[in-house]
Structures are given as C-alpha cells and as structure tokens.
Design an enzyme around this catalytic site. Structure first.
Site, PDB file in Angstrom:
ATOM      1  N   HIS A  17      89.925  35.816  58.992  1.00  7.79           N
ATOM      2  CA  HIS A  17      90.952  35.176  58.166  1.00  7.79           C
ATOM      3  C   HIS A  17      92.277  35.080  58.934  1.00  7.79           C
ATOM      4  O   HIS A  17      92.955  34.053  58.885  1.00  7.79           O
ATOM      5  CB  HIS A  17      91.197  35.986  56.883  1.00  7.79           C
ATOM      6  N   LYS A  41      83.050  36.547  39.985  1.00  5.24           N
ATOM      7  CA  LYS A  41      82.669  37.169  41.244  1.00  5.24           C
ATOM      8  C   LYS A  41      82.991  38.668  41.184  1.00  5.24           C
ATOM      9  O   LYS A  41      84.098  39.053  40.814  1.00  5.24           O
ATOM     10  CB  LYS A  41      83.469  36.500  42.379  1.00  5.24           C
ATOM     11  N   ARG A  90      83.140  28.977  59.645  1.00 10.29           N
ATOM     12  CA  ARG A  90      82.449  29.839  60.605  1.00 10.29           C
ATOM     13  C   ARG A  90      81.169  29.204  61.110  1.00 10.29           C
ATOM     14  O   ARG A  90      80.767  29.446  62.233  1.00 10.29           O
ATOM     15  CB  ARG A  90      82.094  31.181  59.951  1.00 10.29           C
ATOM     16  N   SER A 128      82.757  39.710  54.589  1.00  7.73           N
ATOM     17  CA  SER A 128      83.092  40.926  53.851  1.00  7.73           C
ATOM     18  C   SER A 128      81.854  41.760  53.545  1.00  7.73           C
ATOM     19  O   SER A 128      81.900  42.988  53.600  1.00  7.73           O
ATOM     20  CB  SER A 128      83.841  40.578  52.566  1.00  7.73           C
TER      21      SER A 128
END
Length: 169
Positions: A17, A41, A90, A128
């Site tokens: 990030h 979430k 990514r 993450s």
C-alpha cells in the site's frame, strides 16, 4: 493542486500500500487515504486501529492525510470534492476486480476518475491474509508491513508475540 483519494480496507496497511501511495504522490499533490468500514467484511482490526497504524506509517510524509467512512467511496468523494481515486494492482486478479469496480464507480458518478498503479515486484504477493498467516505461524513479517502493524499484531496475539519477540527482535 491535484488531489486523490486512496480508498481501501487497509486491514492492515502493508508496504505494498505504501508503495502505491508513494507512486500516487508523484502524480498528485495530495492523497487522502480513506479507510473503508465495510460491515459485510470481517475485519482483523477496528477502523480506529487501522487509522492509527496508517497515521504512524505515514509520519513525516507530506501531502498525505487519513480519514475513514462507512459509506460509499463515491459519496465521500462528492462530499470532499475530490473525484480522483487511486488503486493498486498486484496481478491479473486485481486488474479484473478493479475494472469492475471502476465501472460501478463511473455508473454512480461520471466524474470519478480511477488511476491505477502497479505494485513493485517485491510487493506483488503481499496480502493481509498472507501477513496474518505468516505471523500466526511465527514468521517474521517486518519486510511486508510498517512497524506499527507489527506492534498491533503483537498486541492482538500476545502468545504468538512472545515467540515472535524471542526470534525476530
């Protein structure tokens, strides 16, 4: 002055990030990191914890601020009158998701502009969930996340933390 919003869950913020943020700061004078509170979430960290970790990670950086929202990013953008959104890519999976998201944002407001930045090669596999898995298996995560995130993981999982401290500090 050109401004952009960098929205995301940032649960937690990673060096990937920060890589995208640094690239965005070469294009925009000011970037607002917008922490999304998505009730659908399951988050690892509270919004206030995420904001705190980000503020610590960006200390000394010029042109960066942090805010949070539980509403739509587009609504936040309208409210602060910043119609440029920054997103990181990514891999091909990210690309497909981001194109879909971009179309949805554009349907909500035709003035929204998305700017995409490719992650550096060393950050292309950082996620993450991978960070959490590595930490819980007692692996060193310092090369993937800012120090504030390592500290927050140690507080969240103190038993793993004692092992971590013994071998990685």
């Amino acid at each position: 002055m050109s401004k952009a919003i960098y929205p995301g869950s940032f649960d937690p913020i990673t060096n990937g990030h920060l890589d995208v943020l640094n690239k965005a700061l070469k294009v925009f004078d000011e970037v607002i990191i917008l922490v999304a509170d998505n009730p659908k979430k399951k988050s690892r960290f509270s919004v206030s914890n995420r904001v705190s970790m980000i503020k610590d990670a960006i200390k000394g950086m010029k042109g960066v601020s942090v805010d949070s929202t539980s509403g739509l990013t587009v609504e936040y953008a309208k409210k602060v009158k910043v119609m440029n959104l920054v997103r990181g890519l990514r891999n091909a999976t990210d690309y497909a998701y981001e194109v879909s998201l971009s179309k949805a944002y554009h349907e909500l407001d035709k003035n929204i502009t998305m700017t995409f930045f490719l992650s550096s090669e060393e950050n292309a596999d950082v996620s993450s969930s991978k960070i959490e898995e590595l930490f819980l298996k007692g692996k060193d995560i310092k090369k993937f996340v800012p120090k504030s995130v390592v500290e927050m993981y140690k507080k969240r999982w103190p038993l793993v933390s004692s092992f971590y401290i013994q071998f990685f500090t």
